[in-house]
Design a protein around this motif. Structure first.
Motif, PDB file in Angstrom:
ATOM      1  N   ILE A   2      47.531  33.041  44.758  1.00  0.00           N
ATOM      2  CA  ILE A   2      47.516  34.423  43.220  1.00  0.00           C
ATOM      3  C   ILE A   2      45.543  34.353  43.416  1.00  0.00           C
ATOM      4  N   SER A   6      45.302  38.498  43.213  1.00  0.00           N
ATOM      5  CA  SER A   6      44.125  39.151  41.351  1.00  0.00           C
ATOM      6  C   SER A   6      42.960  40.098  42.071  1.00  0.00           C
ATOM      7  N   PRO A  55      46.832  37.014  36.654  1.00  0.00           N
ATOM      8  CA  PRO A  55      46.895  36.253  36.303  1.00  0.00           C
ATOM      9  C   PRO A  55      46.085  35.340  35.519  1.00  0.00           C
TER      10      PRO A  55
END
Length: 111
Positions: A2, A6, A55
């Motif tokens: 993640i 990002s 996210p």
């Protein structure tokens, strides 16, 4: 994973926002024409969309962190596109901003 997504989105957002502003600058200040301005407007609109793909769901956190990416990205863009030579204080400031991005976005939080 993640975090990598990002970071990639922050980089893409920086390219779109800084590039869009640069295109408008070129169109208006450097008299390159309305086509450059239009391309800049489209790029800035795409930047706004890309920011929504982060996210994290907090608009304020995303925008605050992006500010640090924008600072560093702007200096890098100026160096590549305009031949600007950042000095040690520019570089130090950009690194401080990027450290702030790391704290804001990626520090562990107890929820």
């Amino acid at each position: 994973m993640i975090s990598l997504r990002s970071i990639a989105l922050f980089i893409l957002a920086a390219i779109l926002e800084i590039g869009g502003a640069w295109l408008i600058w070129q169109g208006v200040r450097e008299h390159r024409g309305i086509g450059w301005v239009g391309a800049g407007v489209v790029s800035l609109g795409l930047y706004g969309f890309v920011a929504t793909l982060q996210p994290d769901a907090s608009f304020g956190r995303i925008l605050a962190a992006y500010g640090g990416v924008f600072v560093a990205g702007s200096l890098l863009w100026a160096a590549v596109a305009d031949g600007y030579r950042p000095d040690r204080f520019d570089i130090t400031g950009a690194l401080i901003c990027l450290a702030g991005v790391g704290v804001i976005m990626y520090a562990p939080r107890g929820r």
